[in-house]
Design a protein around this motif. Structure first.
Motif, PDB file in Angstrom:
ATOM      1  N   ALA A  69       0.784  -1.307   0.083  1.00 35.58           N
ATOM      2  CA  ALA A  69      -0.206  -0.081  -0.117  1.00 35.58           C
ATOM      3  C   ALA A  69       0.796   1.166   0.020  1.00 35.58           C
ATOM      4  O   ALA A  69       0.591   2.407  -0.756  1.00 35.58           O
ATOM      5  CB  ALA A  69      -1.144  -0.151   1.131  1.00 35.58           C
ATOM      6  N   PRO A  70       1.970   1.396   0.783  1.00 35.37           N
ATOM      7  CA  PRO A  70       2.408   2.617   0.737  1.00 35.37           C
ATOM      8  C   PRO A  70       3.454   2.905  -0.391  1.00 35.37           C
ATOM      9  O   PRO A  70       3.444   4.183  -0.883  1.00 35.37           O
ATOM     10  CB  PRO A  70       3.531   2.560   1.937  1.00 35.37           C
ATOM     11  CG  PRO A  70       3.005   1.407   2.795  1.00 35.37           C
ATOM     12  CD  PRO A  70       2.309   0.615   1.965  1.00 35.37           C
ATOM     13  N   ARG A 111       2.259   1.716  -3.366  1.00 32.65           N
ATOM     14  CA  ARG A 111       1.367   2.073  -4.481  1.00 32.65           C
ATOM     15  C   ARG A 111       0.773   3.426  -4.369  1.00 32.65           C
ATOM     16  O   ARG A 111       0.892   4.126  -5.371  1.00 32.65           O
ATOM     17  CB  ARG A 111       0.124   0.961  -4.285  1.00 32.65           C
ATOM     18  CG  ARG A 111      -0.986   1.373  -5.224  1.00 32.65           C
ATOM     19  CD  ARG A 111      -2.177   0.836  -4.849  1.00 32.65           C
ATOM     20  NE  ARG A 111      -2.572   1.562  -3.558  1.00 32.65           N
ATOM     21  CZ  ARG A 111      -3.789   1.293  -2.732  1.00 32.65           C
ATOM     22  NH1 ARG A 111      -4.588   0.312  -3.484  1.00 32.65           N
ATOM     23  NH2 ARG A 111      -4.065   1.950  -1.747  1.00 32.65           N
ATOM     24  N   ASP A 112       0.572   3.791  -3.096  1.00 33.85           N
ATOM     25  CA  ASP A 112       0.249   5.154  -3.078  1.00 33.85           C
ATOM     26  C   ASP A 112       1.182   6.408  -3.433  1.00 33.85           C
ATOM     27  O   ASP A 112       0.643   7.113  -4.058  1.00 33.85           O
ATOM     28  CB  ASP A 112      -0.078   5.393  -1.467  1.00 33.85           C
ATOM     29  CG  ASP A 112      -1.247   4.541  -0.832  1.00 33.85           C
ATOM     30  OD1 ASP A 112      -2.166   4.038  -1.776  1.00 33.85           O
ATOM     31  OD2 ASP A 112      -1.690   4.673   0.251  1.00 33.85           O
ATOM     32  N   PHE A 113       2.438   5.814  -3.262  1.00 28.98           N
ATOM     33  CA  PHE A 113       3.528   6.813  -3.402  1.00 28.98           C
ATOM     34  C   PHE A 113       3.487   6.753  -5.101  1.00 28.98           C
ATOM     35  O   PHE A 113       3.518   8.135  -5.810  1.00 28.98           O
ATOM     36  CB  PHE A 113       4.973   6.203  -3.296  1.00 28.98           C
ATOM     37  CG  PHE A 113       5.959   7.246  -3.496  1.00 28.98           C
ATOM     38  CD1 PHE A 113       6.560   8.290  -2.863  1.00 28.98           C
ATOM     39  CD2 PHE A 113       6.757   7.163  -4.601  1.00 28.98           C
ATOM     40  CE1 PHE A 113       7.451   9.296  -3.158  1.00 28.98           C
ATOM     41  CE2 PHE A 113       7.905   8.018  -5.149  1.00 28.98           C
ATOM     42  CZ  PHE A 113       8.299   8.897  -4.314  1.00 28.98           C
ATOM     43  N   VAL A 114       3.430   6.025  -5.894  1.00 32.11           N
ATOM     44  CA  VAL A 114       3.330   5.840  -7.544  1.00 32.11           C
ATOM     45  C   VAL A 114       2.347   6.453  -7.900  1.00 32.11           C
ATOM     46  O   VAL A 114       2.266   7.405  -8.697  1.00 32.11           O
ATOM     47  CB  VAL A 114       3.636   4.243  -7.774  1.00 32.11           C
ATOM     48  CG1 VAL A 114       3.297   4.391  -9.431  1.00 32.11           C
ATOM     49  CG2 VAL A 114       4.786   3.823  -7.595  1.00 32.11           C
ATOM     50  N   LEU A 115       1.093   6.336  -7.399  1.00 36.19           N
ATOM     51  CA  LEU A 115      -0.259   6.910  -7.838  1.00 36.19           C
ATOM     52  C   LEU A 115      -0.132   8.321  -7.436  1.00 36.19           C
ATOM     53  O   LEU A 115      -0.731   9.274  -8.214  1.00 36.19           O
ATOM     54  CB  LEU A 115      -1.256   6.179  -7.123  1.00 36.19           C
ATOM     55  CG  LEU A 115      -1.798   4.671  -7.561  1.00 36.19           C
ATOM     56  CD1 LEU A 115      -2.976   4.226  -6.704  1.00 36.19           C
ATOM     57  CD2 LEU A 115      -1.817   4.769  -9.172  1.00 36.19           C
ATOM     58  N   THR A 116       0.522   8.971  -6.208  1.00 31.29           N
ATOM     59  CA  THR A 116       0.331  10.020  -6.108  1.00 31.29           C
ATOM     60  C   THR A 116       1.435  11.107  -6.906  1.00 31.29           C
ATOM     61  O   THR A 116       1.061  11.897  -7.523  1.00 31.29           O
ATOM     62  CB  THR A 116       1.101  10.204  -4.554  1.00 31.29           C
ATOM     63  OG1 THR A 116      -0.110   9.736  -3.718  1.00 31.29           O
ATOM     64  CG2 THR A 116       1.032  11.923  -4.250  1.00 31.29           C
ATOM     65  N   GLU A 117       2.223  10.285  -7.344  1.00 29.71           N
ATOM     66  CA  GLU A 117       3.519  10.876  -8.551  1.00 29.71           C
ATOM     67  C   GLU A 117       2.602  10.934  -9.661  1.00 29.71           C
ATOM     68  O   GLU A 117       2.989  11.920 -10.423  1.00 29.71           O
ATOM     69  CB  GLU A 117       4.598  10.025  -8.635  1.00 29.71           C
ATOM     70  CG  GLU A 117       5.492  10.682  -9.534  1.00 29.71           C
ATOM     71  CD  GLU A 117       6.969  10.126  -9.370  1.00 29.71           C
ATOM     72  OE1 GLU A 117       7.632  10.001 -10.595  1.00 29.71           O
ATOM     73  OE2 GLU A 117       7.475   9.453  -8.311  1.00 29.71           O
ATOM     74  N   MET A 129      12.219   9.055  -4.159  1.00 29.81           N
ATOM     75  CA  MET A 129      11.978   7.842  -4.343  1.00 29.81           C
ATOM     76  C   MET A 129      12.816   6.834  -3.747  1.00 29.81           C
ATOM     77  O   MET A 129      13.951   6.954  -3.865  1.00 29.81           O
ATOM     78  CB  MET A 129      11.836   7.385  -6.012  1.00 29.81           C
ATOM     79  CG  MET A 129      11.401   5.689  -6.094  1.00 29.81           C
ATOM     80  SD  MET A 129      11.306   5.436  -7.879  1.00 29.81           S
ATOM     81  CE  MET A 129       9.676   5.693  -8.035  1.00 29.81           C
ATOM     82  N   ASP A 130      12.314   6.269  -2.756  1.00 34.03           N
ATOM     83  CA  ASP A 130      12.937   4.960  -2.043  1.00 34.03           C
ATOM     84  C   ASP A 130      13.473   3.960  -2.966  1.00 34.03           C
ATOM     85  O   ASP A 130      12.897   3.615  -3.879  1.00 34.03           O
ATOM     86  CB  ASP A 130      11.900   4.483  -1.180  1.00 34.03           C
ATOM     87  CG  ASP A 130      12.513   3.176  -0.389  1.00 34.03           C
ATOM     88  OD1 ASP A 130      13.652   3.165  -0.389  1.00 34.03           O
ATOM     89  OD2 ASP A 130      11.761   2.536   0.556  1.00 34.03           O
ATOM     90  N   PRO A 131      14.903   4.026  -2.810  1.00 28.99           N
ATOM     91  CA  PRO A 131      15.526   2.797  -3.628  1.00 28.99           C
ATOM     92  C   PRO A 131      14.961   1.372  -3.759  1.00 28.99           C
ATOM     93  O   PRO A 131      15.084   0.666  -4.660  1.00 28.99           O
ATOM     94  CB  PRO A 131      16.925   2.792  -3.031  1.00 28.99           C
ATOM     95  CG  PRO A 131      17.118   4.301  -2.416  1.00 28.99           C
ATOM     96  CD  PRO A 131      15.483   4.538  -1.908  1.00 28.99           C
ATOM     97  N   ALA A 132      14.495   1.095  -2.465  1.00 33.81           N
ATOM     98  CA  ALA A 132      13.693  -0.191  -2.542  1.00 33.81           C
ATOM     99  C   ALA A 132      12.681  -0.147  -3.366  1.00 33.81           C
ATOM    100  O   ALA A 132      12.302  -1.094  -3.891  1.00 33.81           O
ATOM    101  CB  ALA A 132      13.225  -0.385  -1.158  1.00 33.81           C
ATOM    102  N   LEU A 133      11.876   0.720  -3.405  1.00 31.36           N
ATOM    103  CA  LEU A 133      10.578   0.943  -4.232  1.00 31.36           C
ATOM    104  C   LEU A 133      11.222   0.888  -5.717  1.00 31.36           C
ATOM    105  O   LEU A 133      10.742   0.156  -6.809  1.00 31.36           O
ATOM    106  CB  LEU A 133       9.755   2.215  -4.213  1.00 31.36           C
ATOM    107  CG  LEU A 133       8.717   2.583  -5.073  1.00 31.36           C
ATOM    108  CD1 LEU A 133       7.629   1.486  -5.406  1.00 31.36           C
ATOM    109  CD2 LEU A 133       8.053   3.869  -4.844  1.00 31.36           C
TER     110      LEU A 133
END
Length: 167
Positions: free
Chosen positions: A54-55, A57-63, A101-105
């Motif tokens: 969820a976190p 996904r939310d980051f990508v969709l917010t971008e 962007m988090d490197p793990a993401l």
């Protein structure tokens, strides 16, 4: 100046319609609302699934929504003939959005998805720089067409799904 305003108003109206019809043509006709329940049980979406917690996904969709807001800002400013505001709006959708962007993401996202996203951010940066250098509205339209074409391609190829962490 009147010609610029008419062109800008045409942009505000036509680009969302073009994006809608282009995405419909690229991904086929979607289900009618009456078919929605049936489709929940049957996988019919041929796009590549990007499965994220969820976190993330939310980051990508917010971008993505941020890029859409930037595009809208460019169009609204164009309708008003405000070139400086067009540039500022374009810059807000640029590479500045990608710095947190988090490197793990980043590692969880397909390389082609990342490349397309960064190409789109750079397109916003390039549009801002071109606007600052005084390009004409024809060039603005061409650049917006290319930029939104990236959005259409990405949304036709990928979908974001929520990771299921068990029962």
């Amino acid at each position: 100046m009147r010609h610029l305003k008419i062109l800008a108003i045409g942009l505000v109206v036509s680009i969302p319609l073009i994006m809608f019809f282009a995405s419909s043509a690229m991904i086929g006709n979607g289900p009618r609302p009456s078919e929605a329940r049936e489709l929940q049980a049957v996988e019919t979406d041929p796009r590549t699934a990007i499965v994220l917690p969820a976190p993330a996904r939310d980051f990508v969709l917010t971008e993505m929504r941020g890029m859409l807001v930037a595009l809208n800002g460019v169009l609204v400013a164009a309708a008003r003939g405000e070139v400086e505001a067009m540039s500022e709006a374009a810059l807000s959708g640029g590479t500045i959005m990608a710095v947190d962007m988090d490197p793990a993401l980043r590692g969880r996202l397909p390389e082609q998805f990342m490349n397309l996203g960064m190409k789109t951010h750079r397109s916003f940066d390039d549009l801002a720089a071109a606007l600052d250098s005084g390009i004409g509205m024809d060039d603005v339209l061409n650049r917006l067409g290319q930029l939104t074409g990236n959005c259409v391609v990405c949304h036709a190829q990928y979908r974001i799904e929520l990771e299921n962490n068990g029962p």
